[in-house]
Design an enzyme around this catalytic site. Sequence first.
Site, PDB file in Angstrom:
ATOM      1  N   SER A   1      39.945 -38.299   7.933  1.00  0.00           N
ATOM      2  CA  SER A   1      40.063 -39.524   8.737  1.00  0.00           C
ATOM      3  C   SER A   1      41.173 -39.481   9.791  1.00  0.00           C
ATOM      4  O   SER A   1      41.208 -40.340  10.662  1.00  0.00           O
ATOM      5  CB  SER A   1      40.282 -40.731   7.831  1.00  0.00           C
ATOM      6  OG  SER A   1      39.089 -41.015   7.137  1.00  0.00           O
TER       7      SER A   1
ATOM      8  N   LYS B   1      39.955 -39.668  13.254  1.00  0.00           N
ATOM      9  CA  LYS B   1      39.474 -40.925  13.851  1.00  0.00           C
ATOM     10  C   LYS B   1      40.374 -41.402  14.983  1.00  0.00           C
ATOM     11  O   LYS B   1      39.918 -42.048  15.927  1.00  0.00           O
ATOM     12  CB  LYS B   1      39.391 -42.011  12.768  1.00  0.00           C
ATOM     13  CG  LYS B   1      38.329 -41.744  11.702  1.00  0.00           C
ATOM     14  CD  LYS B   1      38.457 -42.717  10.536  1.00  0.00           C
ATOM     15  CE  LYS B   1      37.383 -42.479   9.485  1.00  0.00           C
ATOM     16  NZ  LYS B   1      37.574 -43.301   8.279  1.00  0.00           N
TER      17      LYS B   1
ATOM     18  N   TYR C   1      30.588 -37.138  13.548  1.00  0.00           N
ATOM     19  CA  TYR C   1      31.606 -37.674  12.633  1.00  0.00           C
ATOM     20  C   TYR C   1      31.917 -36.671  11.511  1.00  0.00           C
ATOM     21  O   TYR C   1      33.077 -36.385  11.217  1.00  0.00           O
ATOM     22  CB  TYR C   1      31.122 -39.013  12.077  1.00  0.00           C
ATOM     23  CG  TYR C   1      32.024 -39.579  11.024  1.00  0.00           C
ATOM     24  CD1 TYR C   1      33.257 -40.136  11.365  1.00  0.00           C
ATOM     25  CD2 TYR C   1      31.680 -39.533   9.676  1.00  0.00           C
ATOM     26  CE1 TYR C   1      34.108 -40.643  10.393  1.00  0.00           C
ATOM     27  CE2 TYR C   1      32.518 -40.032   8.701  1.00  0.00           C
ATOM     28  CZ  TYR C   1      33.731 -40.585   9.059  1.00  0.00           C
ATOM     29  OH  TYR C   1      34.570 -41.065   8.096  1.00  0.00           O
TER      30      TYR C   1
ATOM     31  N   TYR D   1      44.065 -47.901   5.612  1.00  0.00           N
ATOM     32  CA  TYR D   1      43.002 -48.714   4.988  1.00  0.00           C
ATOM     33  C   TYR D   1      43.569 -49.955   4.323  1.00  0.00           C
ATOM     34  O   TYR D   1      44.470 -50.576   4.862  1.00  0.00           O
ATOM     35  CB  TYR D   1      42.173 -47.871   4.009  1.00  0.00           C
ATOM     36  CG  TYR D   1      41.673 -46.650   4.690  1.00  0.00           C
ATOM     37  CD1 TYR D   1      40.768 -46.768   5.750  1.00  0.00           C
ATOM     38  CD2 TYR D   1      42.145 -45.402   4.367  1.00  0.00           C
ATOM     39  CE1 TYR D   1      40.332 -45.659   6.427  1.00  0.00           C
ATOM     40  CE2 TYR D   1      41.710 -44.289   5.050  1.00  0.00           C
ATOM     41  CZ  TYR D   1      40.810 -44.434   6.074  1.00  0.00           C
ATOM     42  OH  TYR D   1      40.389 -43.346   6.744  1.00  0.00           O
TER      43      TYR D   1
ATOM     44  N   VAL E   1      41.230 -38.179   3.451  1.00  0.00           N
ATOM     45  CA  VAL E   1      40.971 -37.908   2.021  1.00  0.00           C
ATOM     46  C   VAL E   1      41.264 -36.473   1.604  1.00  0.00           C
ATOM     47  O   VAL E   1      41.180 -36.139   0.426  1.00  0.00           O
ATOM     48  CB  VAL E   1      39.535 -38.274   1.579  1.00  0.00           C
ATOM     49  CG1 VAL E   1      39.344 -39.761   1.450  1.00  0.00           C
ATOM     50  CG2 VAL E   1      38.492 -37.629   2.452  1.00  0.00           C
TER      51      VAL E   1
HETATM   52  O1  DON Z   1      33.853 -40.330   5.745  1.00  0.00           O
HETATM   53  C1  DON Z   1      34.369 -39.775   4.805  1.00  0.00           C
HETATM   54  O2  DON Z   1      34.096 -40.107   3.691  1.00  0.00           O
HETATM   55  C2  DON Z   1      35.401 -38.678   5.029  1.00  0.00           C
HETATM   56  N1  DON Z   1      34.876 -37.603   5.791  1.00  0.00           N
HETATM   57  C3  DON Z   1      36.615 -39.199   5.689  1.00  0.00           C
HETATM   58  C4  DON Z   1      37.164 -40.385   4.988  1.00  0.00           C
HETATM   59  C5  DON Z   1      38.643 -40.364   4.896  1.00  0.00           C
HETATM   60  O3  DON Z   1      39.331 -39.409   5.165  1.00  0.00           O
HETATM   61  C6  DON Z   1      39.219 -41.593   4.337  1.00  0.00           C
HETATM   62  N2  DON Z   1      40.642 -41.416   4.165  1.00  0.00           N
HETATM   63  N3  DON Z   1      41.414 -41.743   3.427  1.00  0.00           N
END
Ligand code: DON
Length: 305
Positions: free
Chosen positions: A61, A64, A189, A237, A255
């Site tokens: 993320s 983003k 994405y 978040y 993540v």
């Molecule tokens: O969309 C997802 O689930 C992951 N590729 C990225 C989400 C993410 O990194 C959330 N972060 N804490």
Amino acid sequence: MQRMLETIVADNRALTRQGQVARYIPELARIDPTIVGIAVIDANGQLHLAGDTQVRFTLQSVSKVFALMLALEDQGFDGVFSRIGMEPTGDAFNSIVKLETFSSLRPLNPLINAGAITTSSLIAGNSVEERFQRLYEYIGAIAGPERISFNERVYHSEKATGDRNRAIGYFLRDIGAIEGDVEDALDLYFRQCSIETDVIGLATLGRRLALGPEADPPLDGEILRLALTFMYTCGMYNATGEFAVKVGIPAKSGVSGAIMAAVPGKQMGIGVIAPALDEKGNSKAGVQVLADLSRSLELAVFAVN
Ligand code: DON
């Protein structure tokens, strides 16, 4: 500084046992959960490292923020914010619930998954390959092209299992937030999440956000301001408020256990990796490492002493 960073890493390593690596992307479940590493680039451009700094990890993320910046370059403020809101959410990063219940029928902000998938759909290019290449080069120009690479395995792993994001994508097209090919927006994405770097790359990205528009590469000052503002208000978040209280600097988590932080007033960038996550998907030890560092160096942006 060096000794302080080593002490902070050592003090917080035990916290990794209280977290869990992300398991919903199978390839991420393979990471060593005990890793903790930090890179700090200070106002003089000096690099300070402590802990496990050799490891490479995907941006997830964190990407983003840069997708938002490039979408703003491509579409301008109104082009982006006619489709995506500006409000923090108290829900999980991959939540769908507000999309249907929130009256405006727009994703709440560009740093949750729904907003980020919409953002990616706004990056210009004739094909998904070209759009990804533009974003990859945009991030590479800031981090240093040699500091980034692409992790095919994580990309395929997420693409094969990303049903929730796929559900979000199709919902977004149904409500008119995304126009055009949803699979392309999702593919972009998933690809951007799989760009790989290390803590030095992360700190370099964070520091560039903390510098003014004229630094290398030149970036629009208003876009930098928006990136930092969204990081501060939405970057962690549904733990963003607590992070603002305890750490007080703009940051973005992923993540993979990565956190990129920027300290605008001090021209400082910070990259942390600690893959064991808390229940909200933020790095368990990483957040506390940043809290300790912020307290020691008085980094909080609203400090008045
Ligand atoms: O969309 C997802 O689930 C992951 N590729 C990225 C989400 C993410 O990194 C959330 N972060 N804490």
